[in-house]
Design a protein around this motif. Sequence first.
Motif, PDB file in Angstrom:
ATOM      1  N   TRP A   1      19.478 -21.452  -2.934  1.00 22.89           N
ATOM      2  CA  TRP A   1      19.489 -21.017  -4.353  1.00 22.89           C
ATOM      3  C   TRP A   1      19.446 -19.422  -4.142  1.00 22.89           C
ATOM      4  CZ3 TRP A   1      20.013 -22.998  -8.810  1.00 22.89           C
ATOM      5  CH2 TRP A   1      19.934 -24.457  -9.053  1.00 22.89           C
ATOM      6  N   THR A   2      18.973 -18.812  -2.995  1.00 22.32           N
ATOM      7  CA  THR A   2      18.981 -17.355  -3.010  1.00 22.32           C
ATOM      8  C   THR A   2      20.512 -17.086  -3.109  1.00 22.32           C
ATOM      9  OG1 THR A   2      16.878 -17.385  -1.884  1.00 22.32           O
ATOM     10  CG2 THR A   2      18.432 -15.420  -1.655  1.00 22.32           C
ATOM     11  N   VAL A   3      21.364 -17.596  -2.376  1.00 21.48           N
ATOM     12  CA  VAL A   3      22.754 -17.198  -2.251  1.00 21.48           C
ATOM     13  C   VAL A   3      23.362 -17.531  -3.602  1.00 21.48           C
ATOM     14  CG1 VAL A   3      24.884 -17.833  -1.163  1.00 21.48           C
ATOM     15  CG2 VAL A   3      22.754 -17.559   0.191  1.00 21.48           C
ATOM     16  N   THR A   4      23.075 -18.507  -4.424  1.00 24.84           N
ATOM     17  CA  THR A   4      23.590 -18.930  -5.631  1.00 24.84           C
ATOM     18  C   THR A   4      23.151 -17.885  -6.645  1.00 24.84           C
ATOM     19  OG1 THR A   4      23.369 -21.126  -5.140  1.00 24.84           O
ATOM     20  CG2 THR A   4      23.770 -20.681  -7.434  1.00 24.84           C
ATOM     21  N   CYS A   5      22.043 -17.287  -6.660  1.00 27.27           N
ATOM     22  CA  CYS A   5      21.487 -16.321  -7.577  1.00 27.27           C
ATOM     23  C   CYS A   5      22.014 -14.876  -7.328  1.00 27.27           C
ATOM     24  CB  CYS A   5      19.899 -16.283  -7.417  1.00 27.27           C
ATOM     25  SG  CYS A   5      18.937 -17.584  -7.958  1.00 27.27           S
ATOM     26  N   LEU A   6      22.172 -14.794  -5.940  1.00 23.15           N
ATOM     27  CA  LEU A   6      23.095 -13.439  -5.612  1.00 23.15           C
ATOM     28  C   LEU A   6      24.500 -13.339  -6.456  1.00 23.15           C
ATOM     29  CD1 LEU A   6      21.864 -12.512  -1.942  1.00 23.15           C
ATOM     30  CD2 LEU A   6      21.397 -11.357  -4.111  1.00 23.15           C
ATOM     31  N   MET A   7      25.171 -14.669  -6.042  1.00 22.85           N
ATOM     32  CA  MET A   7      26.409 -14.885  -6.535  1.00 22.85           C
ATOM     33  C   MET A   7      26.477 -14.440  -8.097  1.00 22.85           C
ATOM     34  SD  MET A   7      28.034 -14.841  -3.990  1.00 22.85           S
ATOM     35  CE  MET A   7      29.773 -15.258  -4.938  1.00 22.85           C
ATOM     36  N   PHE A   8      25.669 -15.142  -8.805  1.00 23.21           N
ATOM     37  CA  PHE A   8      25.586 -14.893 -10.594  1.00 23.21           C
ATOM     38  C   PHE A   8      25.267 -13.824 -10.821  1.00 23.21           C
ATOM     39  CE2 PHE A   8      24.926 -19.756 -10.669  1.00 23.21           C
ATOM     40  CZ  PHE A   8      25.750 -20.143 -11.444  1.00 23.21           C
ATOM     41  N   LEU A   9      24.475 -12.856  -9.999  1.00 22.92           N
ATOM     42  CA  LEU A   9      24.421 -11.453 -10.153  1.00 22.92           C
ATOM     43  C   LEU A   9      25.484 -10.564 -10.056  1.00 22.92           C
ATOM     44  CD1 LEU A   9      20.776 -10.721  -8.904  1.00 22.92           C
ATOM     45  CD2 LEU A   9      21.177 -10.729 -11.186  1.00 22.92           C
ATOM     46  N   CYS A  10      26.324 -10.810  -8.789  1.00 19.17           N
ATOM     47  CA  CYS A  10      27.560 -10.133  -8.843  1.00 19.17           C
ATOM     48  C   CYS A  10      28.446 -10.733  -9.780  1.00 19.17           C
ATOM     49  CB  CYS A  10      27.946 -10.611  -7.111  1.00 19.17           C
ATOM     50  SG  CYS A  10      27.003 -10.239  -5.811  1.00 19.17           S
ATOM     51  N   PHE A  11      28.618 -11.799 -10.384  1.00 11.02           N
ATOM     52  CA  PHE A  11      29.729 -12.015 -11.104  1.00 11.02           C
ATOM     53  C   PHE A  11      29.099 -11.527 -12.348  1.00 11.02           C
ATOM     54  CE2 PHE A  11      30.440 -14.935 -14.917  1.00 11.02           C
ATOM     55  CZ  PHE A  11      31.711 -14.974 -14.644  1.00 11.02           C
TER      56      PHE A  11
ATOM     57  N   SER B   1      25.843   7.311 -17.716  1.00 12.24           N
ATOM     58  CA  SER B   1      25.370   6.184 -16.867  1.00 12.24           C
ATOM     59  C   SER B   1      26.437   5.966 -15.523  1.00 12.24           C
ATOM     60  CB  SER B   1      25.076   4.978 -17.415  1.00 12.24           C
ATOM     61  OG  SER B   1      26.504   4.531 -18.178  1.00 12.24           O
ATOM     62  N   THR B   2      27.427   6.858 -15.746  1.00 11.54           N
ATOM     63  CA  THR B   2      28.450   6.600 -14.404  1.00 11.54           C
ATOM     64  C   THR B   2      27.977   6.570 -12.948  1.00 11.54           C
ATOM     65  OG1 THR B   2      30.114   7.558 -15.924  1.00 11.54           O
ATOM     66  CG2 THR B   2      30.625   7.512 -13.448  1.00 11.54           C
ATOM     67  N   PRO B   3      27.018   7.395 -12.651  1.00 11.67           N
ATOM     68  CA  PRO B   3      26.413   7.423 -11.224  1.00 11.67           C
ATOM     69  C   PRO B   3      25.550   6.103 -10.958  1.00 11.67           C
ATOM     70  CG  PRO B   3      26.045   9.401 -12.136  1.00 11.67           C
ATOM     71  CD  PRO B   3      26.629   8.881 -13.225  1.00 11.67           C
ATOM     72  N   LEU B   4      24.906   5.436 -11.972  1.00 10.39           N
ATOM     73  CA  LEU B   4      24.415   4.146 -12.035  1.00 10.39           C
ATOM     74  C   LEU B   4      25.409   3.099 -11.912  1.00 10.39           C
ATOM     75  CD1 LEU B   4      21.745   2.472 -12.038  1.00 10.39           C
ATOM     76  CD2 LEU B   4      21.827   2.693 -14.612  1.00 10.39           C
ATOM     77  N   PHE B   5      26.452   3.253 -12.728  1.00 10.69           N
ATOM     78  CA  PHE B   5      27.300   2.300 -12.510  1.00 10.69           C
ATOM     79  C   PHE B   5      28.108   2.133 -11.438  1.00 10.69           C
ATOM     80  CE2 PHE B   5      31.818   1.208 -13.333  1.00 10.69           C
ATOM     81  CZ  PHE B   5      31.676  -0.148 -13.569  1.00 10.69           C
ATOM     82  N   VAL B   6      28.370   3.234 -10.756  1.00  9.27           N
ATOM     83  CA  VAL B   6      28.799   3.335  -9.280  1.00  9.27           C
ATOM     84  C   VAL B   6      28.009   2.779  -8.229  1.00  9.27           C
ATOM     85  CG1 VAL B   6      29.866   4.749  -7.515  1.00  9.27           C
ATOM     86  CG2 VAL B   6      30.438   5.254  -9.971  1.00  9.27           C
ATOM     87  N   LEU B   7      26.784   2.989  -8.547  1.00  6.92           N
ATOM     88  CA  LEU B   7      25.581   2.600  -7.599  1.00  6.92           C
ATOM     89  C   LEU B   7      25.549   0.897  -7.781  1.00  6.92           C
ATOM     90  CD1 LEU B   7      23.355   3.130  -5.547  1.00  6.92           C
ATOM     91  CD2 LEU B   7      21.880   3.377  -7.509  1.00  6.92           C
ATOM     92  N   ILE B   8      25.675   0.534  -8.911  1.00  9.53           N
ATOM     93  CA  ILE B   8      25.208  -0.949  -9.035  1.00  9.53           C
ATOM     94  C   ILE B   8      26.725  -1.869  -8.365  1.00  9.53           C
ATOM     95  CG2 ILE B   8      25.538  -2.851 -10.634  1.00  9.53           C
ATOM     96  CD1 ILE B   8      23.886  -1.274 -12.501  1.00  9.53           C
ATOM     97  N   LEU B   9      27.709  -1.114  -8.745  1.00  9.75           N
ATOM     98  CA  LEU B   9      28.908  -1.956  -8.066  1.00  9.75           C
ATOM     99  C   LEU B   9      29.052  -1.816  -6.606  1.00  9.75           C
ATOM    100  CD1 LEU B   9      31.753  -1.265 -10.575  1.00  9.75           C
ATOM    101  CD2 LEU B   9      30.214  -3.318 -10.283  1.00  9.75           C
ATOM    102  N   THR B  10      28.630  -0.469  -6.133  1.00  7.52           N
ATOM    103  CA  THR B  10      28.584  -0.513  -4.371  1.00  7.52           C
ATOM    104  C   THR B  10      27.447  -1.350  -4.091  1.00  7.52           C
ATOM    105  OG1 THR B  10      29.118   1.923  -4.901  1.00  7.52           O
ATOM    106  CG2 THR B  10      28.063   1.031  -2.799  1.00  7.52           C
ATOM    107  N   GLY B  11      26.606  -1.616  -4.761  1.00  8.19           N
ATOM    108  CA  GLY B  11      25.656  -2.602  -4.268  1.00  8.19           C
ATOM    109  C   GLY B  11      25.936  -3.947  -4.178  1.00  8.19           C
ATOM    110  N   VAL B  12      26.897  -4.367  -5.173  1.00  5.85           N
ATOM    111  CA  VAL B  12      27.621  -5.642  -5.241  1.00  5.85           C
ATOM    112  C   VAL B  12      28.463  -5.933  -4.017  1.00  5.85           C
ATOM    113  CG1 VAL B  12      29.427  -6.938  -6.563  1.00  5.85           C
ATOM    114  CG2 VAL B  12      27.584  -5.946  -7.842  1.00  5.85           C
TER     115      VAL B  12
END
Length: 270
Positions: free
Chosen positions: A52-62, A100-111
């Motif tokens: 379920w941890t992997v599934t939740c991570l995949m949903f967040l990435c999606f 919010s561009t730096p935050l947006f880049v940070l989130i997608l980098t985390g993905v």
Amino acid sequence: MNDVCRAGFKLIEELQAQQQERLDSALVRHMQEVQLSGMEGELLPYRLNNDWTVTCLMFLCFFFLYYSINRRQKYLHQRIKTFFSNKKRSNLFDDVATESTPLFVLILTGVTCVLSGVCLFDYFLDDIPLLTEYVSPHLLLGFYILSSVLLVLYKWGTYTFTNRIFFDKERTTAWTEAYFDVIIVTGFLLFPTVLLIVFFNLSGSPSRLLILITLLLIKILLFYKCIRNFFNHFHGILHLILYFCTLEMVPDLLLWKGIVYMNKVLILKF
């Protein structure tokens, strides 16, 4: 007569106690035989689609990738156009102005780091099945994701330090923006492959081939941008090879060797 009766009752009680002890011991032996006669079950192998941890991570990435495509189309289009342009310095605010561009880049980098960690986890899960038997899968997954984050931060730091010494501020800024653009593109390219790995159990040669093609494409994009931004003359080709191999390829190899070594340490420790 009374003494004889009392002796007889005492003997009967002793015989009853002995009989009860024999019955109890026979019952215990029977229970042990029943337990030992059964067949021991085998643990099911660990699978990503059951976690379920992997599934939740995949949903967040999606969710983050869908949000970026649905709500930030202008920004993404501007970044792609800037990446292939001839400007010495890209401008984040040509068409899109946002705080919010730096935050947006940070989130997608985390993905991208999360997806990279899942790819590493799947590879070593197939290569070294003992890992999940001795080490917690969640600990391994967190270790691989953290390794991807540290690699991104290390490259960002070394690129920034080196570029500020040898190049001007505009080219340094342009390369930093292009570097994170490529990392974001990596997340978009890896996501379909990771979906196939997690939910359709795509492993082995097909998954590794798809990941290898993605990595080659990413390296080609970085190589192209490095030529356009720093070494746009033929005489700079030797400096380009030294620069690109030292700051881009060597850290990847060192990270790979470090992960292989840490996997062995984790097996021995746990």
